[in-house]
Design an enzyme around this catalytic site. Structure first.
Site, PDB file in Angstrom:
ATOM      1  N   SER A   1      -1.416  19.623  25.482  1.00  0.00           N
ATOM      2  CA  SER A   1      -1.110  18.604  26.172  1.00  0.00           C
ATOM      3  C   SER A   1      -0.093  17.873  25.276  1.00  0.00           C
ATOM      4  O   SER A   1      -0.329  18.308  23.742  1.00  0.00           O
ATOM      5  CB  SER A   1      -2.122  17.323  26.276  1.00  0.00           C
ATOM      6  N   ARG A   2       0.929  16.789  24.870  1.00  0.00           N
ATOM      7  CA  ARG A   2       1.669  16.263  23.681  1.00  0.00           C
ATOM      8  C   ARG A   2       0.585  14.784  23.625  1.00  0.00           C
ATOM      9  O   ARG A   2      -0.319  14.316  24.783  1.00  0.00           O
ATOM     10  CB  ARG A   2       3.259  15.688  24.361  1.00  0.00           C
ATOM     11  N   ALA A   3       1.103  14.344  22.799  1.00  0.00           N
ATOM     12  CA  ALA A   3       0.269  12.834  22.203  1.00  0.00           C
ATOM     13  C   ALA A   3       0.159  12.032  23.607  1.00  0.00           C
ATOM     14  O   ALA A   3       1.466  11.926  24.697  1.00  0.00           O
ATOM     15  CB  ALA A   3       0.716  11.847  21.399  1.00  0.00           C
TER      16      ALA A   3
ATOM     17  N   SER B   1      -1.957   9.291  20.886  1.00  0.00           N
ATOM     18  CA  SER B   1      -2.291   8.860  19.404  1.00  0.00           C
ATOM     19  C   SER B   1      -1.054   9.643  18.578  1.00  0.00           C
ATOM     20  O   SER B   1       0.333   9.636  19.258  1.00  0.00           O
ATOM     21  CB  SER B   1      -3.385  10.734  19.184  1.00  0.00           C
TER      22      SER B   1
ATOM     23  N   ASP C   1      -7.602   3.588  28.237  1.00  0.00           N
ATOM     24  CA  ASP C   1      -8.530   5.153  27.704  1.00  0.00           C
ATOM     25  C   ASP C   1      -9.282   5.089  29.314  1.00  0.00           C
ATOM     26  O   ASP C   1      -9.508   3.967  30.160  1.00  0.00           O
ATOM     27  CB  ASP C   1      -9.984   5.061  27.218  1.00  0.00           C
TER      28      ASP C   1
ATOM     29  N   SER D   1      -8.179  15.639  33.711  1.00  0.00           N
ATOM     30  CA  SER D   1      -6.612  16.093  32.849  1.00  0.00           C
ATOM     31  C   SER D   1      -7.424  17.091  31.517  1.00  0.00           C
ATOM     32  O   SER D   1      -7.149  18.144  32.036  1.00  0.00           O
ATOM     33  CB  SER D   1      -6.893  14.875  31.429  1.00  0.00           C
TER      34      SER D   1
END
Lengths: 502, 502
Positions: free
Chosen positions: B202-204, B207, B264, B272
């Site tokens: 994934s991309r961030a 983060s 979260d 995911s």
């Protein structure tokens, strides 16, 4: 911060309530500040500022030294053509940490909700965060303490009206029943009896019309507090939209997201209602809870839970709250949609022969209870006092006087398109689906289009002939009308006729 | 539907991922269909369609017969200048009823989640509804059954890759530790040992850099499935962005809202991770769970709960899942931000003298565990096999080969602006705040700006002299750099130095 700023101009683009600004992707500010397309930015002109979404323009309709504003962004900032404005990163919203804490099971405190409501009220919370907040409050997301805290927080971030009048009555109906427009009858009846009743109402959240939407077809409702005070001082009552009074202003921001999300929440509902009442200075509040399988409140148990929450929260805020459970199994009146509902109200006030008797009876019952609550009538005698006030024409005179004081009585608008839905066979009407009829009225354009909606021609249990009109759809455009009809064609019947096999 | 449609053209406006179309408020389609500003509409050109937000244009840059598209709307529809397109009301989303049911305490079923994920994947769910969905899944919002159902639903709405290779390893790290870029080391080590390890990343989300962001500074990551197959067939491993492969495509849509919401969710996290693994055809999956008070997983208890959920969900989906709890109390490596982390990785692969040893040790441990899981090394011998593979240069050769196969090795970009933060006094580094350092790197522009972020010059427990560099901030613009510095000035120190009083 960029020293010289950008020259402001209008983009001539209407983005409804979402402020948007347009700058060239290669402009100095974007390069210096690193603004990406769709970033949230704060735009500042003198003392005024607005949070907006930034879009990059690649064409040449905008200069590198310019910033263009969508209509709402322009209005909110209040700048003039050519003014130099600054663009910067928005402040970090510390209140959002409270949402994260709530997600992880920590209850909301007053301080947390106060901080969130401050940010909500000042337009600092983006829509997706509003959606998260509404979802956290949805269903049984808020306990009693949190509901009281939210109500207080919503009161405290807005204006409060102090009246020095006692008693000071108010009423509210937990929506969900299409056409249940009793407020427009109760206010003039109670006011005509000499009891002050300044009513602030919402626009529709998930229904086809709110009280403010229906009232707006008969008189201006966008009054500020001084204007509202003048109307109440003169007539004893008013029916205005709460969003313009800065009374519980967070509520009107939340509605923007609650409406499309279409999620119910006991806590949000209680806080929404009672924050308006407390901030508006009410002392005695009657709340009508229609109960029915497709009403907003679906069972007596749910109504009792909500009722308990309303009374408890009211008491914590120093309000005398009384609730009344009513029949929520069928529509009230005939019209569903702002103008159509207003026409029903006028028929009752004018004692027209074809006025809907169910709407009349409900209004008399509610007005009677308020008259008893405030001591104007002894227990059991309220309804009769209300009936005399209506039948002697004093409620009509009072309603017209209130409309005139609010800015002038209006004739409700009439839709340009209509379509009559008829009975497929002779039989008995054995079902009217409240949710479907509201959905159809909304697809036809209500409440944004005040003239749109549905008018029912039959009642539950009525005998109908084949091809007898069941309801008429009203809309402003062929597209909206067809959209509502296509939806009806794909669903169960809105008005169900049980055929007779003779 | 309007018979002749409107002529399509580009607006030259970049609205990032949100498609927007512009029409005159007085155009025929708006009048006929009753479209208000900010309404959601479906735009159709031949077989292709796109859901977009409609804005009204009041100026004269657009004709009454025209419709202008923002950049992303234009790309998604794939129309040509002058094409006739149709605009209509979007279909009613029945899947949203499942969100309402969940709000009222009804658990999500597979069928409900499948229907929601279909709509999510096809871009039919507006952002505020996505935000509501993410909020409902946040914290402990999903139980085990719902998590399994969500994972299956996410797999089933996307592509699946069938490899006919066994074993087929994969790894994942539950982020939250800045700089922990072990994937870029583990993949070449494992692949160099002859074990297939096709990694989609994934991309961030929340983060400063995701694995795909860091890898993108070294090689193209936007590979489709056939391209990924070619790379794996040739090199045994790959590191690509999952969003372009149509593997669990719903995940990448959800990330768009998860990122700004910053909430979260165990259930969403498990779904995911494992939906990507299952759909990518993995059989043995090692999951690294760094634990620390300011890591994503804050306690051993939370890590054990998550670990249990991962293994249970994995088993339900036919995956062999193993988890490993690691030290999440300190950063790994020195760089925080895509390019800065990539440089750390290259230093380890090249066995540079100043390569961060903590990053190297973690990668060897994880690669060793995978080699044991798949039977390539006996229990306890995995790390040594991994070390030899790295130290003999075979991991570096493999990494370069993978980068070349993915489209060509790149040099990571270097930021144009930097600022060195120094020690205010001599003393000992007794705290590095992981959340603050990630926040600062993000404010400086990471991960959107690949070159931005922070580079730490000291480690926990290290002695420093006054004015000794603690960290360097890197940014692309003065604005972003100042924004990060202003934030640091208003917070507790990112790197805390306990002064020595000698």
């Amino acid at each position: 911060m960029n020293a010289h700023g950008l020259a402001a101009r209008r983009a001539g683009i209407d983005t409804y309530q979402q402020p948007v600004v347009y700058v060239r992707a290669d402009c100095r500010v974007c390069r210096a500040e690193g603004f990406e397309a769709q970033a949230q930015v704060e735009v500042i002109a003198g003392h005024r500022h607005v949070l907006a979404i930034l879009n990059h323009v690649n064409g040449d309709w905008l200069g590198a030294d310019e910033i263009a504003f969508s209509d709402v962004a322009w209005t909110m900032l209040g700048a003039a053509e050519g003014d130099r404005v600054q663009v910067r990163h928005p402040p970090v919203l510390e209140s959002m940490a409270h949402l994260r804490a709530k997600v992880h099971g920590q209850p909301f405190t007053y301080e947390a909700l106060r901080s969130v409501m401050e940010d909500v009220t000042h337009g600092r919370v983006p829509d997706i965060h509003l959606a998260s907040l509404v979802t956290l409050c949805a269903g049984q997301g808020l306990d009693d303490q949190e509901t009281v805290a939210l109500t207080r927080a919503m009161v405290d971030v807005g204006e409060r009206i102090v009246w020095n009048i006692e008693p000071m009555a108010d009423k509210h109906c937990i929506g969900g029943i299409p056409g249940n427009r009793t407020t427009l009858l109760v206010v003039p009846i109670v006011a005509a009896c000499g009891i002050a009743i300044p009513k602030t109402s919402s626009r529709a959240i998930t229904s086809a019309a709110g009280t403010a939407d229906a009232m707006e077809t008969l008189a201006p409702v966008d009054l500020d507090v001084p204007a509202m005070r003048r109307v109440v001082a003169q007539e004893g009552g008013c029916i205005v939209w709460g969003g313009n009074t800065r009374i519980s202003p967070a509520d009107d921001v939340l509605i923007r997201v609650e409406r499309p999300l279409n999620l119910d929440s006991d806590g949000l509902l209680i806080a929404s209602i009672l924050s308006k009442k407390a901030a508006a200075g009410a002392r005695q509040v009657l709340i009508d809870l229609p109960v029915g399988p497709s009403a907003k409140v679906r069972s007596v148990a749910a109504a009792q839970a909500l009722s308990r929450g309303l009374v408890a929260t009211g008491t914590a805020l120093g309000l005398q709250v009384q609730t009344v459970l009513t029949d929520g199994t069928r529509p009230v009146g005939r019209g569903i949609g702002p103008a159509l509902e207003a026409m029903d109200v006028m028929a009752v006030l004018e004692r027209a022969a074809d006025a809907p008797s169910d709407l009349r009876e409900r209004a008399l019952m509610l007005a009677g209870l308020i008259l008893e609550m405030v001591g104007k009538a002894v227990s059991g005698a309220g309804r009769e006092l209300a009936r005399r006030t209506l039948d002697e024409g004093r409620a009509l005179s009072k309603f017209i006087a209130i409309c005139e004081a609010q800015g002038g009585l209006r004739i409700p608008p009439v839709a340009t398109r209509s379509h009559v839905v008829t009975a497929p066979a002779a039989g008995v009407v054995d079902g009217i689906d409240l949710r479907l009829v509201a959905r159809v009225a909304k697809l036809a354009g209500a409440p944004r289009d005040l003239s749109a909606g549905a008018r029912l021609h039959v009642q539950l249990g009525e005998r109908v002939e084949v091809r007898q009109p069941l309801l008429t759809l009203h809309a402003r455009s062929e597209g909206a009308l067809r959209y509502a009809l296509d939806f009806m064609a794909a669903q169960l019947p809105v008005v169900r006729v049980k055929p007779e096999f003779a």
